[in-house]
Scaffold this active site. Structure first.
Site, PDB file in Angstrom:
ATOM      1  N   HIS A   4       0.815  -1.212   0.000  1.00 43.56           N
ATOM      2  CA  HIS A   4       0.000   0.000   0.000  1.00 43.56           C
ATOM      3  C   HIS A   4       0.852   1.268   0.000  1.00 43.56           C
ATOM      4  O   HIS A   4       1.893   1.343   0.629  1.00 43.56           O
ATOM      5  CB  HIS A   4      -1.041  -0.009   1.112  1.00 43.56           C
ATOM      6  CG  HIS A   4      -0.521   0.069   2.514  1.00 43.56           C
ATOM      7  ND1 HIS A   4      -0.317   1.262   3.160  1.00 43.56           N
ATOM      8  CD2 HIS A   4      -0.197  -0.899   3.410  1.00 43.56           C
ATOM      9  CE1 HIS A   4       0.109   1.026   4.388  1.00 43.56           C
ATOM     10  NE2 HIS A   4       0.202  -0.280   4.568  1.00 43.56           N
ATOM     11  N   ASP A  45       5.902   1.802   6.914  1.00 40.63           N
ATOM     12  CA  ASP A  45       4.573   1.215   6.708  1.00 40.63           C
ATOM     13  C   ASP A  45       3.840   2.084   5.689  1.00 40.63           C
ATOM     14  O   ASP A  45       3.280   3.106   6.047  1.00 40.63           O
ATOM     15  CB  ASP A  45       3.848   1.171   8.042  1.00 40.63           C
ATOM     16  CG  ASP A  45       2.438   0.620   7.958  1.00 40.63           C
ATOM     17  OD1 ASP A  45       2.030   0.180   6.871  1.00 40.63           O
ATOM     18  OD2 ASP A  45       1.742   0.645   8.984  1.00 40.63           O
ATOM     19  N   GLU A  91      -5.173   1.655   2.575  1.00 33.85           N
ATOM     20  CA  GLU A  91      -5.068   0.463   3.429  1.00 33.85           C
ATOM     21  C   GLU A  91      -5.318   0.836   4.878  1.00 33.85           C
ATOM     22  O   GLU A  91      -5.995   0.135   5.619  1.00 33.85           O
ATOM     23  CB  GLU A  91      -3.682  -0.176   3.271  1.00 33.85           C
ATOM     24  CG  GLU A  91      -3.553  -1.569   3.891  1.00 33.85           C
ATOM     25  CD  GLU A  91      -3.047  -1.564   5.330  1.00 33.85           C
ATOM     26  OE1 GLU A  91      -2.976  -2.635   5.934  1.00 33.85           O
ATOM     27  OE2 GLU A  91      -2.741  -0.471   5.870  1.00 33.85           O
ATOM     28  N   GLU A  92      -4.769   1.977   5.264  1.00 30.03           N
ATOM     29  CA  GLU A  92      -4.773   2.367   6.686  1.00 30.03           C
ATOM     30  C   GLU A  92      -6.160   2.740   7.192  1.00 30.03           C
ATOM     31  O   GLU A  92      -6.364   2.881   8.394  1.00 30.03           O
ATOM     32  CB  GLU A  92      -3.804   3.537   6.907  1.00 30.03           C
ATOM     33  CG  GLU A  92      -2.347   3.221   6.587  1.00 30.03           C
ATOM     34  CD  GLU A  92      -1.697   2.258   7.581  1.00 30.03           C
ATOM     35  OE1 GLU A  92      -2.369   1.835   8.532  1.00 30.03           O
ATOM     36  OE2 GLU A  92      -0.516   1.933   7.379  1.00 30.03           O
ATOM     37  N   ASP A  95       3.825  -6.161   3.511  1.00 31.54           N
ATOM     38  CA  ASP A  95       3.543  -5.100   4.482  1.00 31.54           C
ATOM     39  C   ASP A  95       4.463  -5.287   5.688  1.00 31.54           C
ATOM     40  O   ASP A  95       5.179  -6.278   5.788  1.00 31.54           O
ATOM     41  CB  ASP A  95       2.061  -5.160   4.897  1.00 31.54           C
ATOM     42  CG  ASP A  95       1.518  -3.794   5.291  1.00 31.54           C
ATOM     43  OD1 ASP A  95       2.306  -2.942   5.753  1.00 31.54           O
ATOM     44  OD2 ASP A  95       0.298  -3.574   5.159  1.00 31.54           O
ATOM     45  N   HIS A 107       3.646   2.636  13.165  1.00 31.66           N
ATOM     46  CA  HIS A 107       2.688   3.734  13.359  1.00 31.66           C
ATOM     47  C   HIS A 107       3.235   4.831  14.283  1.00 31.66           C
ATOM     48  O   HIS A 107       2.498   5.419  15.075  1.00 31.66           O
ATOM     49  CB  HIS A 107       1.327   3.232  13.856  1.00 31.66           C
ATOM     50  CG  HIS A 107       0.515   2.625  12.740  1.00 31.66           C
ATOM     51  ND1 HIS A 107      -0.854   2.602  12.732  1.00 31.66           N
ATOM     52  CD2 HIS A 107       0.894   2.045  11.578  1.00 31.66           C
ATOM     53  CE1 HIS A 107      -1.280   2.018  11.622  1.00 31.66           C
ATOM     54  NE2 HIS A 107      -0.232   1.672  10.906  1.00 31.66           N
TER      55      HIS A 107
END
Lengths: 327, 378
Positions: A58, A159, A189-190, A212, A298
Site C-alpha cells: 500500500h 509502513d 489500506e490504513e 507489508d 505507526h
C-alpha cells in the site's frame, strides 16, 4: 525517496506518480483504477499452467486531517488511520503544499503521561486564522527525513513504503515468471484495506500476496512476539484480521528453504493487511503475506533492517519464479 | 451413520479456522451419497448440490436455496517458545475463564499432547486469585525439553482442545466444537429427508470455513452460488439457570427461528408456515442488529440475498463442554428438508414481487431492472 513522499490515505496522487516512474519500464502495462490503485501487469512467460498472482503493497501512510481552524490559526485535526496520540508530541507534519506544522497539546487538559488527539492541535506558525494556507479537509503526513543507520533504516512511512520498495525491486529482479503478475500499489489500506478490496475484485487473482510491515518482540520489555529485526522476512500465519492460507504459507516457506533465504514465522495479535481484503474477494482467493519486521510501527520513526528487505525480495522472486502448488 | 455418531466424529475432528481440512474430508464423504455434485472452493468451503425436479422444458434455471453450517472451531495458536513452554494466542473467541488446566493437542510436526498451565494458587496474591488469568500468563506444556520443542513445534502451529464427546441423560451430549459442527449434522439430516421428498428448487448444502474469525467462508461461497434464498444454521444460547430469558430457547424443545433486519420477512414467514404445518416446535428469536452468524455476511453478498437463520439451542458456548439435545438436531434437519421442498414458483414470485410491481409502475425502469436480473442470475 518513496519514504519521504507525501501520501496520507485518500491522498496518494503524489506517491503514485513517484512509483509509476519507477515501474513503467518494468511492466507490460501500467494503469490506475477508479479508486487510485496503481496496477502494473506483467505477462506470463512460458507454458501453462500459470496462475494469476496479485501482489499488493500500500502507498498510503497514516496521517491527520484538519477538521477546524480557530481564529488564532491553530488547526484541530482527526486521524487518518491508526495514529497514537502519545507519538505525536514534539513531532511535525507536512501538508501537500509543503507547509509544515508542529503538534501541540492543550496544557490544561493534558498530562505528560496521557495524551488525547482531541486535546491536540497543529501549529503552522500562523499569526491568526485569517487567510490560512490550510483548509478544513486538508491532509498531512508526518514529517521526518529518511535516515540510513548502516544496517538499519528509519523513516516516517516504512509502513508501507518499504513494502512498495520491495515490490518494485521484485519486479526489477524477476526476469521471467511462469505466472501472470499484477503488482498493485494500493490506496487506503490504513483506513480499512479499501484499495485492495476493489483492486482484487478487478484483478480476480488465483493467489494473492500482500507485502507489508509487521511488529517485533525484540525491544526492551516488549510484548511476547517471536519476530525480530534482521532475522529475515516474516511469513505470516495469522494476524488480527486474517489467517494466511495454509497452502500459500507453506509454498512461501518452501521457497525460502529451497533457496536458503532466512525467514521467520509471524503471529501478529494486533493489526492486519491488504491480504485480509484480497482473501474474501469474489469466490475467495488463497492469500498470504510477506512481512518486513518493523520496530515502532505507526510512529514517525519506523525502523527496518536492510537485509530483511533484500531477503524479502529474494523470497518473492523465488516464489514467483516457479509453479505454485497449493495443497 | 446415526446423527449421534456423526456428531461425535465431527466434534472430535480437529480444525481451527483456516485449518479445516480434516473436517472438510468428513463433510465431502457425508454429502456424497445424498447430492449430485460436490466441489471445494479456493477458500476451502464444501459446496454440494442436490438438483431439484424442475420441469426440463422450463427455459429458466431452477431457483437455488442454500443451507449452511461452518466447519471451523475456535482454537489456539503458538506465538512463542519460552524455556520449552509454548505461549499462545487464540483463533476466535474462547471463554478464557476455562482455558486453565485444559488438555490440548499441539499440531506440530506430529500431534503432541499437552496441558495448559499457569502459576499455582499458592504463589498468587489475593488480588491475582480473584482474577481470570489473562492469556499471556498461560502456557502449554508438552513435556519436551527446550532444544527438542523447537524441532517439533513452529510459531503459528494450531492448538486444539482434546475432548471426547460424552453422553448425558435425556439424549443430551457434551463436547467441543458443537459450534457449529452440530449444524452440519442437521444439514446432512436435511439431505437424508430430502431424498424422500420432491423439491423443485436446487438445494445447495454448504460447509463453510472461517466463520469464527470474520464470517469469511460464507462471504465467498455465497458469492459463488448467488442463491435465491440462504439459511444459516448456527448455535444460540439455550435456556439455563441464570440465563437471560431474551432469545433463550429451551433445550430439546425445538429451535429458534430468528427475526430482525438480518432476516428476510418472507423467508421467516415461510419457515414458520412449514414448522406449523408439520407440528415442529420453535420459538421466534429477535435480533435487532447483527446476528453474529454467517447470515449476516450472506445477506449482503452480490445484489443481496434473502436470508434466514435457525438458532440451535446450546449451553456453555465456546467452552469444551458445549451441550445440546440430539432431538433438536434431527428436528432442525427435518424442518430444513420440508422447507426446501415447500419452495415453489409461487414463493419465488412472491420474493421477487416488489421488483415485478415496480416494473408495472415504471416500464422503463422495469426493463433496466429486468436486464440486470438476468445478468445477475447466471
Amino acid at each position: 525517496m518513496i519514504a519521504e513522499a507525501y501520501g496520507p490515505s485518500g491522498h496518494e496522487h503524489i506517491i503514485r506518480e513517484v512509483i509509476r516512474d519507477e515501474i513503467k519500464s518494468l511492466a507490460d502495462e501500467v494503469r490506475v483504477d477508479a479508486l487510485g490503485n496503481l496496477i502494473a501487469h506483467r505477462k506470463a512467460v512460458g507454458a501453462t499452467p500459470r496462475k494469476k498472482v496479485m501482489l499488493a503493497a500500500h502507498m498510503d501512510e497514516i496521517g491527520v486531517m484538519v477538521t477546524h481552524i480557530d481564529e488564532k490559526g491553530f488547526l484541530r485535526f482527526a486521524s487518518l488511520g491508526g495514529v497514537f496520540a502519545n507519538t505525536l508530541v514534539g513531532h511535525r507534519c507536512r501538508f501537500e503544499n509543503g507547509i509544515i506544522g508542529a503538534f501541540g497539546q492543550e496544557k490544561k487538559n493534558s498530562s505528560r503521561t496521557e495524551t488525547q488527539l482531541d486535546k491536540m492541535f497543529i501549529d503552522i506558525g500562523a499569526r491568526d486564522g485569517k487567510n490560512s494556507p490550510i483548509n478544513v479537509g486538508d491532509a498531512a503526513g508526518f514529517w521526518r527525513e529518511f535516515t540510513d543507520l548502516g544496517d538499519r533504516m528509519i523513516a516516517k512511512t516504512m509502513d508501507d513504503r518499504i513494502g512498495c520498495a520491495v515490490l518494485i525491486e521484485t519486479l526489477r529482479q524477476l526476469k521471467k515468471s511462469p505466472h501472470e503478475i499484477f503488482a498493485v500499489f494500493t490506496v487506503q489500506e490504513e483506513v480499512g484495506v479499501r484499495g485492495a478490496t476493489t483492486s482484487a475484485f478487478g484483478v480476480q487473482p488465483d493467489v494473492a500476496i500482500a507485502i507489508d510491515v509487521t511488529d517485533t518482540g525484540d525491544t526492551p520489555e516488549s510484548n511476547t512476539m517471536a519476530v525480530a529485526l534482521g532475522k529475515g522476512p516474516a511469513i505470516k500465519v495469522k494476524d488480527s484480521g486474517m489467517l494466511a492460507h495454509r497452502g500459500v504459507k507453506t509454498a512461501l516457506i518452501t521457497a525460502a528453504q529451497e533457496n536458503k533465504i532466512p525467514y521467520q514465522l509471524e503471529v501478529l495479535t494486533g493489526g492486519s493487511t491488504d491480504a485480509m481484503a484480497m482473501q474474501v474477494s469474489r469466490e475467495g482467493v488463497p492469500a498470504g503475506v510477506v512481512s518486513i519486521p518493523t520496530r515502532y510501527v505507526h510512529t514517525p520513526s519506523e525502523m527496518v533492517d536492510f537485509d530483511d528487505a533484500q531477503n524479502a525480495v529474494k523470497l518473492l522472486v523465488a516464489f514467483l519464479g516457479k509453479p505454485i502448488k497449493l495443497d | 451413520m446415526s446423527a449421534k455418531d456423526f456428531l461425535q466424529k465431527l466434534s472430535e475432528a480437529t480444525g481451527i479456522s483456516g485449518y479445516e481440512h480434516s473436517v472438510r474430508e468428513l463433510m465431502v464423504e457425508a454429502f456424497r451419497p445424498y447430492t449430485d455434485e460436490i466441489s471445494v472452493t479456493p477458500a476451502g468451503n464444501v459446496i454440494a448440490i442436490k438438483r431439484g425436479t424442475r420441469d426440463p422444458k422450463s427455459k429458466t434455471p431452477a431457483p437455488k436455496v442454500l443451507i449452511e453450517g461452518h466447519m471451523d472451531e475456535i482454537g489456539l495458536m503458538v506465538t512463542d517458545i519460552e524455556r520449552g513452554l509454548l505461549r499462545f494466542t487464540q483463533v476466535g473467541g474462547f471463554d478464557v475463564r476455562v482455558l486453565l488446566a485444559q488438555e490440548v493437542i499441539v499440531h506440530g510436526k506430529q500431534p503432541l499432547r499437552g496441558i495448559i498451565g499457569s502459576r499455582p494458587p499458592h504463589v498468587l496474591t489475593d488480588a491475582e486469585r480473584e482474577k481470570v488469568i489473562p492469556m499471556p500468563d498461560l502456557f502449554v506444556d508438552v513435556g519436551v525439553p527446550e532444544d527438542k520443542v523447537r524441532d517439533l513445534v513452529s510459531i503459528g502451529d494450531p492448538i486444539t482442545l482434546a475432548r471426547q464427546m460424552i453422553s448425558l441423560k435425556g439424549n443430551l451430549v457434551a463436547g467441543k466444537a458443537f459450534d457449529d459442527r452440530c449444524a452440519l449434522v442437521s444439514v446432512v439430516e436435511a439431505l437424508k429427508h430430502l431424498a424422500t421428498l420432491k423439491h423443485s428448487w436446487d438445494v445447495y448444502a454448504v460447509a463453510n470455513v472461517q466463520e469464527e474469525v470474520g464470517l469469511y467462508g460464507a462471504m465467498t461461497s455465497t458469492f459463488k452460488i448467488n442463491p435465491d434464498v440462504a439459511i444459516a444454521l448456527d448455535v444460540s444460547h439455550a435456556d439455563q439457570p441464570n440465563s437471560t430469558e431474551v432469545n433463550a430457547v429451551p433445550l430439546g424443545d425445538g429451535m429458534g427461528l430468528a427475526m430482525g433486519p438480518n432476516i428476510h420477512p418472507l423467508v421467516h414467514k415461510k419457515l414458520i408456515e412449514v414448522a406449523n404445518a408439520n407440528e415442529i416446535p420453535f420459538k421466534v428469536t429477535a435480533y435487532a442488529g447483527a446476528t453474529g452468524t454467517n447470515a449476516w455476511a450472506m445477506q449482503v453478498v452480490q445484489a443481496g440475498i434473502p436470508t434466514g437463520l435457525i438458532d440451535i439451542p446450546l449451553r456453555y458456548m465456546h467452552t469444551s463442554v458445549e451441550t445440546l439435545n440430539l432431538n433438536d438436531l434431527e428436528r432442525i434437519g427435518r424442518l430444513m428438508a420440508l422447507f426446501c421442498a415447500a419452495l415453489d414458483e409461487k414463493f419465488f414470485k412472491e420474493l421477487r414481487g416488489d421488483q415485478i410491481e415496480s416494473e408495472k409502475e415504471n416500464p422503463k425502469k422495469g426493463r433496466e431492472g429486468g436486464r440486470r436480473r438476468k445478468k445477475a442470475k447466471r
